[in-house]
Design an enzyme around this catalytic site. Structure first.
Site, PDB file in Angstrom:
ATOM      1  CB  SER A   6      -0.930   0.005   1.214  1.00 33.96           C
ATOM      2  OG  SER A   6      -1.988  -0.878   1.000  1.00 33.96           O
ATOM      3  CE  LYS A  63      -3.768   0.693  -1.016  1.00 35.84           C
ATOM      4  NZ  LYS A  63      -4.525   0.314   0.227  1.00 35.84           N
ATOM      5  CE1 TYR A 113      -4.628  -3.473  -4.872  1.00 38.70           C
ATOM      6  CE2 TYR A 113      -3.954  -1.166  -4.851  1.00 38.70           C
ATOM      7  CZ  TYR A 113      -4.299  -2.330  -4.188  1.00 38.70           C
ATOM      8  OH  TYR A 113      -4.305  -2.370  -2.798  1.00 38.70           O
ATOM      9  CE1 TYR A 116      -3.685   0.873   5.507  1.00 45.70           C
ATOM     10  CE2 TYR A 116      -5.209   2.044   4.084  1.00 45.70           C
ATOM     11  CZ  TYR A 116      -4.089   1.259   4.243  1.00 45.70           C
ATOM     12  OH  TYR A 116      -3.352   0.876   3.158  1.00 45.70           O
ATOM     13  CB  VAL A 143      -0.279  -5.577   3.916  1.00 48.37           C
ATOM     14  CG1 VAL A 143       0.111  -6.347   2.663  1.00 48.37           C
ATOM     15  CG2 VAL A 143      -1.056  -6.415   4.875  1.00 48.37           C
TER      16      VAL A 143
HETATM   17  O1  DON Z   1      -4.550  -4.739  -1.843  1.00 47.76           O
HETATM   18  C1  DON Z   1      -4.050  -5.272  -0.879  1.00 47.76           C
HETATM   19  O2  DON Z   1      -4.710  -5.795  -0.027  1.00 47.76           O
HETATM   20  C2  DON Z   1      -2.574  -5.219  -0.756  1.00 47.76           C
HETATM   21  N1  DON Z   1      -1.958  -5.226  -2.043  1.00 47.76           N
HETATM   22  C3  DON Z   1      -2.131  -3.907  -0.113  1.00 47.76           C
HETATM   23  C4  DON Z   1      -2.728  -3.709   1.208  1.00 47.76           C
HETATM   24  C5  DON Z   1      -1.847  -2.991   2.173  1.00 47.76           C
HETATM   25  O3  DON Z   1      -0.674  -2.845   1.995  1.00 47.76           O
HETATM   26  C6  DON Z   1      -2.496  -2.474   3.383  1.00 47.76           C
HETATM   27  N2  DON Z   1      -1.627  -1.724   4.185  1.00 47.76           N
HETATM   28  N3  DON Z   1      -1.457  -1.704   5.361  1.00 47.76           N
END
Ligand code: DON
Length: 607
Positions: free
Chosen positions: A64, A67, A189, A241, A259
């Protein structure tokens, strides 16, 4: 001596490495293969110095943290109004994978939650999703400062298990947020989330945002400055978040977590921070990452709402043109005038990054000095940047002082875009903006000329041998003899009169009208101007001492009319009249002593 910052980071790393709380992400199976012990901290300054400790070269997927950078790319490609119609900027207070869409428009609440990020990915420039991918890849590479690649196994792992994101993508298609083929955008994405970075890369990405969109090491502009504030605002309110509120409260830096265990934090104008530790808390944020940022913020005072440095810090030394005059040796009358009036030229040394409060303080000090000032020189040698609003304020002040006959010029900016571009942007149409001089000598001479232009025209125009310091005290008849031996020559503007290193040239030049510059060649091929001479002054006088190899180059700044005396003729006349030689050599010695004193003064002024 180990840098105190490096030592501090080593202590912090050692202390936090002992905490083993948190779990690896496993909903993307490949991520569960990470070594939970991996832990790196990296801090990058605005001039590209990196302080690193731990596993800062270990590669992992950006997830993320991609983003805010893809959001930045969409803003740069499509403009803020268009992007704002597709994605909101409100904190959702929900988890990263929550389906938080605007009930009316179906637009995702913000670009940091997955729904907003998937929408943003579909907005970057490109006719095809392949072209859009290349755009995302090159943009992230600009923030990282090197070419990037994708971890294909993580990409596949997510693409094969990303059912929730697929549902979100179809929802966005349903609401017309995604125009094209939603699954194709979603694959982009997944790929952007699978880009491989290190902790050091994260710190560089954060530092690029902190540095107004310019990468501190490569100097590449990864994002126009006007979008940086928008990206940092969304990171500050939505980046963490449903932990964003506590984060801003306790840590106070725009940030983004991923994540896979990465966290970036941005201290605008000061630092970029990157942390990597894959053990996550229940909200999906790195446990050690959050702990490290809390400590860094508290121990270094990095909370964005911490009181900034006092505006007065923006203004360093203030001194006058009487203390640091130009290197020219004007004719006696001009020198006398300048010795009385040069104090009305004021140098103001500006420091650090000039924001509106600093500019306000500097302008107020200038207003206090204005009654006794003819020109201000803003010496930018110690300044690192200026905000666009501060540049507008300074430019408005320049125009205001201009109406009162007071000039405001800048010097020693060199090629610092962080100063030049806001200043040039601040100039209105038809307004030439700030005059910028390479160094203080050129700036103060320009200001001296402005002062001298107040003198009645006659005295400044034509020089003669009698004005020359060389012939001070030489009896009139002897001077006539010398004059007869000279010949007149006119040099065109820009013409090179003498070349550094030129051999066997016994001419001495006396300027009747016009100005010349004395230039010293520098190792880098450039030239440093060491003096500028006008009517009543001479150059090449070392030939009288038998030194016929030229120690500098001389160029005509304007059309120059000279009288040229051959050293041989001088020798002939002075052999017959030794008084001439004695007087001239005495004057030469005095002049050299003055120059030495002048140079020492200058060095003292610069110190
Ligand atoms: O879309 C997802 O769920 C993962 N590619 C990215 C989510 C993520 O990194 C959330 N961050 N804390």
């Amino acid at each position: 001596m180990q840098s105190p910052i490096q030592a501090y980071l080593a202590d912090l790393h050692g202390h936090l490495a002992a905490t083993h709380r948190g779990e690896l992400a496993s909903y993307i199976p490949e991520l569960a293969k990470a070594d939970p012990q991996w832990f790196g901290i990296c801090v990058v300054t605005m001039d590209g110095v990196a302080y690193s400790v731990g596993d800062t070269e270990q590669l992992f997927t950006v997830q993320s943290i991609s983003k805010p950078f893809v959001y930045a790319t969409a803003l740069a490609d499509r403009g803020q109004p268009f992007v704002a119609r597709k994605v909101g900027v409100e904190p959702s207070g929900d988890a990263f994978n929550s389906i938080s869409l605007d009930p009316q428009t179906g637009a995702p609440i913000n670009p940091m939650i997955n729904a907003g990020a998937i929408a943003t990915t579909s907005l970057v420039a490109g006719e095809t999703t392949e072209a859009q991918w290349r755009r995302i890849e090159s943009s992230i590479a600009a923030f990282v400062g090197r070419d990037v690649s994708v971890d294909e196994s993580v990409y596949r792992s997510e693409s094969e298990t990303g059912f929730r994101n697929r549902a979100i993508a179809w929802m966005l298609k349903n609401f017309g947020i995604i125009d094209g083929e939603p699954m194709a955008s979603l694959e982009n994405y997944f790929r952007q989330c699978s880009i491989l970075v290190s902790c050091r890369d994260l710190a560089c990405m954060a530092a690029t945002l902190a540095n107004g969109g310019v990468h501190p090491l490569t100097g590449v502009s990864a994002l126009p400055a006007e979008h940086v504030e928008r990206v940092l605002s969304v990171m500050a309110t939505c980046g963490m978040y449903d932990y964003a509120g506590s984060w801003l409260y306790e840590v106070g830096m725009p940030a983004k977590s991923g994540v896979s265990g990465g966290i970036i934090a941005v201290v605008p104008g000061r630092f970029g921070i990157g942390i990597y530790s894959p053990r996550l808390d229940e909200k999906g944020n790195s446990v050690r990452g959050i702990a490290a940022c809390k400590r860094l913020s508290r121990d270094f005072g990095l909370h964005v709402f911490t009181r900034n440095a006092s505006p007065a810090m923006a203004l360093g030394r203030v001194y006058s043109g009487a203390v640091a005059p130009s290197r020219r040796q004007p004719a006696a009358e001009i020198r006398a005038y300048l010795s009385e009036h040069a104090r009305r030229i004021k140098y103001l040394c500006l420091h650090g990054f000039l924001a509106v409060d600093g500019a306000e303080y500097v302008i107020r000090r200038m207003q206090e000095m204005a009654p006794d000032t003819h020109s201000f020189i803003l010496d930018m040698h110690e300044a690192i940047g200026i905000s666009e609003s501060a540049a507008r304020l300074l430019n408005r002040a320049r125009l205001g002082f201009g109406e009162d006959g007071i000039a405001v010029v800048c010097s020693r900016i060199r090629d610092r875009r962080a100063i030049l571009s806001p200043l040039s942007k601040a100039a209105h149409k038809g307004d030439r903006g700030f005059l910028v001089f390479e160094d203080n000598d050129l700036a103060v001479e320009w200001c001296e000329n402005r002062l001298v232009s107040e003198l009645p025209a006659t005295s400044a125009a034509m020089g003669s041998l009698a004005d020359s310091l060389l012939f001070r005290g030489v009896p009139e008849p002897l001077l006539r003899q010398v004059e007869v031996a000279t010949r007149a020559h006119v040099y065109a503007r820009g013409e090179q009169i003498l070349r550094h290193g030129q051999e066997g040239d016994g001419r001495v030049f006396f300027i009747e009208s016009g100005h010349v510059s004395i230039l010293m060649p520098l190792q880098n091929g450039a030239h440093q101007r060491i003096a500028s001479l006008g009517p009543g002054m001479e150059f090449g006088e070392m030939a009288l001492l038998g030194q016929t190899t030229r120690s500098a180059s001389v160029y005509a700044d304007t059309e120059v009319r000279c009288r040229i005396l051959e050293a041989g003729d001088f020798a002939r006349i002075s052999d017959a009249a030794p008084l001439l030689k004695v007087t001239v050599l005495q004057n030469l010695a005095t002049d050299m002593a003055n120059r030495l004193r002048g140079a020492n003064q200058w060095i003292a002024a610069l110190a």
